[in-house]
Design a protein around this motif. Structure first.
Motif, PDB file in Angstrom:
ATOM      1  N   LEU A 130       0.917  -1.263   0.040  1.00 44.27           N
ATOM      2  CA  LEU A 130       0.116   0.033  -0.045  1.00 44.27           C
ATOM      3  C   LEU A 130       1.035   1.445  -0.026  1.00 44.27           C
ATOM      4  CD1 LEU A 130      -2.564  -1.091   2.678  1.00 44.27           C
ATOM      5  CD2 LEU A 130      -3.009  -0.787   0.100  1.00 44.27           C
ATOM      6  N   LEU A 131       1.868   1.177   0.763  1.00 45.78           N
ATOM      7  CA  LEU A 131       2.923   2.554   0.912  1.00 45.78           C
ATOM      8  C   LEU A 131       3.439   2.634  -0.284  1.00 45.78           C
ATOM      9  CD1 LEU A 131       4.191   1.862   4.585  1.00 45.78           C
ATOM     10  CD2 LEU A 131       2.518   3.626   3.680  1.00 45.78           C
ATOM     11  N   GLY A 132       3.990   1.553  -1.249  1.00 42.66           N
ATOM     12  CA  GLY A 132       4.754   1.743  -2.290  1.00 42.66           C
ATOM     13  C   GLY A 132       4.530   2.869  -3.365  1.00 42.66           C
ATOM     14  N   LYS A 133       2.940   3.259  -3.470  1.00 42.19           N
ATOM     15  CA  LYS A 133       2.468   4.326  -4.126  1.00 42.19           C
ATOM     16  C   LYS A 133       2.805   5.818  -3.625  1.00 42.19           C
ATOM     17  CE  LYS A 133      -1.575   1.533  -5.623  1.00 42.19           C
ATOM     18  NZ  LYS A 133      -1.545   0.675  -4.547  1.00 42.19           N
ATOM     19  N   LYS A 134       3.036   5.751  -2.317  1.00 42.81           N
ATOM     20  CA  LYS A 134       3.123   6.957  -1.616  1.00 42.81           C
ATOM     21  C   LYS A 134       4.537   7.725  -1.522  1.00 42.81           C
ATOM     22  CE  LYS A 134      -1.360   6.839   0.528  1.00 42.81           C
ATOM     23  NZ  LYS A 134      -2.198   7.331  -0.653  1.00 42.81           N
ATOM     24  N   ALA A 135       5.263   6.543  -1.102  1.00 44.05           N
ATOM     25  CA  ALA A 135       6.902   6.581  -0.691  1.00 44.05           C
ATOM     26  C   ALA A 135       7.564   7.289  -1.997  1.00 44.05           C
ATOM     27  CB  ALA A 135       7.290   5.449  -0.298  1.00 44.05           C
ATOM     28  N   ASN A 136       8.544   7.961  -1.583  1.00 46.55           N
ATOM     29  CA  ASN A 136       9.452   8.515  -2.779  1.00 46.55           C
ATOM     30  C   ASN A 136      10.510   7.618  -3.186  1.00 46.55           C
ATOM     31  OD1 ASN A 136       8.894  10.827  -0.614  1.00 46.55           O
ATOM     32  ND2 ASN A 136       9.162  11.774  -2.784  1.00 46.55           N
ATOM     33  N   ARG A 137      10.828   6.373  -2.461  1.00 47.22           N
ATOM     34  CA  ARG A 137      11.639   5.547  -2.527  1.00 47.22           C
ATOM     35  C   ARG A 137      11.278   4.067  -2.143  1.00 47.22           C
ATOM     36  NH1 ARG A 137      14.159   8.803  -5.253  1.00 47.22           N
ATOM     37  NH2 ARG A 137      16.456   9.015  -5.459  1.00 47.22           N
ATOM     38  N   VAL A 138      11.585   3.101  -2.976  1.00 43.08           N
ATOM     39  CA  VAL A 138      11.307   1.568  -2.563  1.00 43.08           C
ATOM     40  C   VAL A 138      12.698   0.990  -2.665  1.00 43.08           C
ATOM     41  CG1 VAL A 138       9.882  -0.247  -2.417  1.00 43.08           C
ATOM     42  CG2 VAL A 138       8.995   2.007  -3.207  1.00 43.08           C
ATOM     43  N   CYS A 139      13.494   0.822  -1.517  1.00 41.10           N
ATOM     44  CA  CYS A 139      14.673  -0.197  -1.625  1.00 41.10           C
ATOM     45  C   CYS A 139      14.520  -1.676  -1.296  1.00 41.10           C
ATOM     46  CB  CYS A 139      15.556   0.188  -0.287  1.00 41.10           C
ATOM     47  SG  CYS A 139      16.061   1.965  -0.630  1.00 41.10           S
ATOM     48  N   VAL A 140      14.661  -2.454  -2.125  1.00 43.02           N
ATOM     49  CA  VAL A 140      14.030  -3.820  -2.231  1.00 43.02           C
ATOM     50  C   VAL A 140      15.626  -4.735  -2.295  1.00 43.02           C
ATOM     51  CG1 VAL A 140      12.081  -3.322  -3.554  1.00 43.02           C
ATOM     52  CG2 VAL A 140      14.228  -4.231  -4.695  1.00 43.02           C
ATOM     53  N   ALA A 141      15.367  -6.170  -1.841  1.00 40.64           N
ATOM     54  CA  ALA A 141      16.546  -7.201  -1.876  1.00 40.64           C
ATOM     55  C   ALA A 141      16.410  -8.037  -3.065  1.00 40.64           C
ATOM     56  CB  ALA A 141      16.350  -7.699  -0.642  1.00 40.64           C
ATOM     57  N   TYR A 142      15.225  -8.132  -3.776  1.00 34.83           N
ATOM     58  CA  TYR A 142      14.890  -9.149  -5.076  1.00 34.83           C
ATOM     59  C   TYR A 142      14.692  -8.582  -6.281  1.00 34.83           C
ATOM     60  CZ  TYR A 142      15.160 -12.426  -0.907  1.00 34.83           C
ATOM     61  OH  TYR A 142      15.485 -13.350  -0.047  1.00 34.83           O
ATOM     62  N   ASP A 143      14.822  -9.246  -7.314  1.00 31.03           N
ATOM     63  CA  ASP A 143      14.288  -8.935  -8.600  1.00 31.03           C
ATOM     64  C   ASP A 143      12.801  -9.038  -8.635  1.00 31.03           C
ATOM     65  OD1 ASP A 143      16.852  -8.335  -9.414  1.00 31.03           O
ATOM     66  OD2 ASP A 143      17.465 -10.202  -9.886  1.00 31.03           O
ATOM     67  N   ASN A 144      12.331  -8.333 -10.018  1.00 37.40           N
ATOM     68  CA  ASN A 144      11.113  -8.513 -10.274  1.00 37.40           C
ATOM     69  C   ASN A 144      10.028  -8.156  -9.302  1.00 37.40           C
ATOM     70  OD1 ASN A 144      11.979  -9.996 -12.620  1.00 37.40           O
ATOM     71  ND2 ASN A 144      12.053 -11.815 -11.250  1.00 37.40           N
ATOM     72  N   LEU A 145      10.435  -6.799  -8.813  1.00 34.75           N
ATOM     73  CA  LEU A 145       9.275  -6.229  -7.615  1.00 34.75           C
ATOM     74  C   LEU A 145       8.601  -5.144  -8.408  1.00 34.75           C
ATOM     75  CD1 LEU A 145      11.221  -6.918  -4.529  1.00 34.75           C
ATOM     76  CD2 LEU A 145       8.925  -7.538  -4.917  1.00 34.75           C
ATOM     77  N   GLU A 146       8.816  -5.113  -9.850  1.00 40.49           N
ATOM     78  CA  GLU A 146       7.964  -4.082 -10.375  1.00 40.49           C
ATOM     79  C   GLU A 146       6.636  -4.381 -10.472  1.00 40.49           C
ATOM     80  OE1 GLU A 146      10.615  -5.766 -11.697  1.00 40.49           O
ATOM     81  OE2 GLU A 146      12.100  -4.279 -11.938  1.00 40.49           O
ATOM     82  N   ARG A 147       6.122  -5.677 -10.221  1.00 44.89           N
ATOM     83  CA  ARG A 147       4.822  -6.097 -10.241  1.00 44.89           C
ATOM     84  C   ARG A 147       4.016  -5.369  -9.202  1.00 44.89           C
ATOM     85  NH1 ARG A 147       4.603 -12.039  -9.025  1.00 44.89           N
ATOM     86  NH2 ARG A 147       6.673 -11.531  -8.149  1.00 44.89           N
ATOM     87  N   PHE A 148       4.724  -4.914  -8.088  1.00 42.95           N
ATOM     88  CA  PHE A 148       4.065  -4.526  -7.012  1.00 42.95           C
ATOM     89  C   PHE A 148       4.516  -2.969  -6.501  1.00 42.95           C
ATOM     90  CE2 PHE A 148       5.494  -8.767  -6.330  1.00 42.95           C
ATOM     91  CZ  PHE A 148       4.284  -9.500  -6.089  1.00 42.95           C
ATOM     92  N   PHE A 149       5.698  -2.514  -7.176  1.00 38.64           N
ATOM     93  CA  PHE A 149       5.786  -1.131  -6.950  1.00 38.64           C
ATOM     94  C   PHE A 149       6.174  -0.459  -7.917  1.00 38.64           C
ATOM     95  CE2 PHE A 149       7.837  -3.558  -3.348  1.00 38.64           C
ATOM     96  CZ  PHE A 149       6.961  -3.168  -2.124  1.00 38.64           C
ATOM     97  N   PRO A 150       5.911   1.159  -8.164  1.00 40.65           N
ATOM     98  CA  PRO A 150       6.206   1.877  -9.350  1.00 40.65           C
ATOM     99  C   PRO A 150       7.761   1.816  -9.765  1.00 40.65           C
ATOM    100  CG  PRO A 150       5.084   3.076  -7.835  1.00 40.65           C
ATOM    101  CD  PRO A 150       5.465   1.820  -7.081  1.00 40.65           C
ATOM    102  N   LYS A 151       8.050   1.264 -11.059  1.00 42.39           N
ATOM    103  CA  LYS A 151       9.441   0.896 -11.609  1.00 42.39           C
ATOM    104  C   LYS A 151      10.465   2.093 -11.099  1.00 42.39           C
ATOM    105  CE  LYS A 151      11.729  -1.058 -15.318  1.00 42.39           C
ATOM    106  NZ  LYS A 151      11.943  -1.055 -16.607  1.00 42.39           N
ATOM    107  N   GLU A 152       9.985   3.405 -11.292  1.00 43.03           N
ATOM    108  CA  GLU A 152      10.771   4.581 -11.106  1.00 43.03           C
ATOM    109  C   GLU A 152      11.381   4.456 -10.016  1.00 43.03           C
ATOM    110  OE1 GLU A 152       7.819   4.501 -12.149  1.00 43.03           O
ATOM    111  OE2 GLU A 152       7.000   5.910 -10.811  1.00 43.03           O
ATOM    112  N   LYS A 153      10.457   4.136  -8.808  1.00 49.11           N
ATOM    113  CA  LYS A 153      10.959   4.260  -7.416  1.00 49.11           C
ATOM    114  C   LYS A 153      11.851   3.051  -6.784  1.00 49.11           C
ATOM    115  CE  LYS A 153       6.621   6.677  -6.143  1.00 49.11           C
ATOM    116  NZ  LYS A 153       5.613   6.565  -5.393  1.00 49.11           N
TER     117      LYS A 153
END
Ligand SMILES: CC(=O)N[C@H]1[C@@H](OP(=O)(O)OP(=O)(O)OC[C@H]2O[C@@H](n3ccc(=O)[nH]c3=O)[C@H](O)[C@@H]2O)O[C@H](CO)[C@@H](O)[C@@H]1O
Length: 364
Positions: free
Chosen positions: A137-160
């Motif tokens: 839910l927060l992915g849409k609002k946050a300025n950045r999303v730091c991740v540990a795995y590939d292929n998370l574009e399905r859930f978070f805006p790619k540019e973040k």
């Protein structure tokens, strides 16, 4: 950044959300000694002890997740949500953070959401290969999303999205140096192999049952065991404490047990995996099947498909545990290969990379 930043960190419910937040806080403090740091967690959860133990202040919100079945807690959920949003706003207005960081868990949902609505820079860190509901839910609002795995574009805006890996405590960066101390602290014999059993921050019932069932078999192989059974299960399993079996509810100094171990059996929580990658030892993962979207299996598979670890599902333990374990113990080449491959998948600069992102969003 010229002046020291004011930072709110929020994450909790389990160690998997708390320790990344503490590692990020430590890195901010290392860069800005006079940074002001405040944690926000959920009342009654583990973070209310673990964060002060790490030397930081924490405020608790009245919040918990929704259960699948009908419970009193669920009926209270709307009130808890309103209360936690209101308290988050009050905390943010008083503390005036330059940035708010969320590492998952329900408390971080309220704080990051309120901060974003007040146009304060926000960053979330997702530890898993499949995000929890709060971070989704927060992915849409946050300025950045730091991740540990590939292929998370399905859930978070790619540019973040920035792939950083999961923050790991500094003392886990070189556990090889802790081997002797680890063996000594637990009174073990350095000439006999040591199996480390980890059930994640809360302990794992099924793994405990597995060890109990096979304990004689393991002893017959001359193997010593450090067995982290979890706080909930300690009373039940402490009877197995002996010269060569160390049963413990919770390990405070993970560097010592990682250092001492020759092989590991572990749940596949995200931070456990990131830490075990740095440790570079042979691991059998037994993922919890009781987590959202079976994300522990997905976490573990990302290592297993590269040849960095072995995976056993709970439902196949009966049939496969002993043959798999025996094959590992008897094959030192396999042990070395697994450890080396796993080590090559480690992302040791995660904490520093995340704090670089924190600095970047504060400057924008
Ligand atoms: C049952 C459940 O909901 N598990 C989730 C939870 O796991 P859990 O809280 O077990 O999280 P992780 O495996 O990610 O991390 C466990 C952390 O606790 C530490 N530790 C563990 C045992 C101990 O005795 N001492 C100690 O310090 C480990 O070193 C590690 O830093 O959060 C993870 C991260 O979102 C998820 O991937 C898991 O699926």
């Amino acid at each position: 950044m010229k002046r020291a930043p004011r930072v709110i960190l929020s994450g909790g419910g389990t160690g998997g959300h708390i320790y990344p937040a503490i590692a990020i806080a430590n890195e901010i403090k290392a860069r800005y000694a006079d940074a002001e740091i405040l944690f926000v967690g959920a009342e009654d959860k583990m973070e209310m002890q673990k964060v002060p133990q790490a030397g930081y202040k924490i405020e608790g919100l009245w919040i918990s997740g929704i259960q699948r079945k009908l419970t009193i807690d669920n009926l209270a959920f709307p009130f808890k949500l309103i209360s936690s949003l209101w308290k988050s706003k009050k905390i943010i207005k008083q503390f005036k953070p330059d940035v708010v960081i969320g590492t998952g868990g329900f408390a971080s949902g309220a704080v990051v959401k309120v901060a974003a609505s007040m146009s304060i820079p926000t960053l979330i860190q997702e530890q898993n290969s499949f995000p929890g509901i709060t971070n989704k839910l927060l992915g849409k609002k946050a300025n950045r999303v730091c991740v540990a795995y590939d292929n998370l574009e399905r859930f978070f805006p790619k540019e973040k999205i920035v792939k950083t890996g999961n923050p790991v405590r500094n003392d886990l960066l070189n556990v090889g140096a802790n081997r002797e101390e680890g063996i000594e602290v637990f009174g073990l014999d350095s000439d006999r192999p040591i199996l480390l059993v980890l059930g994640g921050s809360l302990g794992a019932r099924r793994i405990n049952q597995l060890i109990e069932k096979n304990i004689e078999e393991l002893r017959n192989k001359n193997i010593q065991i450090i067995w982290q059974c979890g706080k909930l299960y300690y009373e039940e399993y402490k009877k197995y404490n002996s010269e060569d079996v160390i049963v413990t509810a919770f390990v405070e100094k993970m560097n010592l047990v990682y250092g001492a171990a020759d092989y590991v059996i572990s749940r596949a929580g995200a931070s456990s995996i990131s830490e075990l990658a740095l440790v570079g030892k042979p691991v059998i993962f037994i993922p919890s099947p009781n987590v959202a979207e079976d994300h522990q299996t997905k976490n573990a598979l990302s290592i297993v498909k590269e040849g960095g670890a072995i995976l056993l599902k709970e439902m196949e333990l009966e049939e496969k545990f002993l043959p798999t374990f025996n094959a590992l113990v008897e094959n030192s080449d396999l042990q070395r290969e697994l450890g080396a491959k796993f080590l090559s998948l480690a992302l040791p600069n995660a904490t520093s990379d995340i704090v670089n992102q924190v600095e970047a969003i504060m400057k924008n």
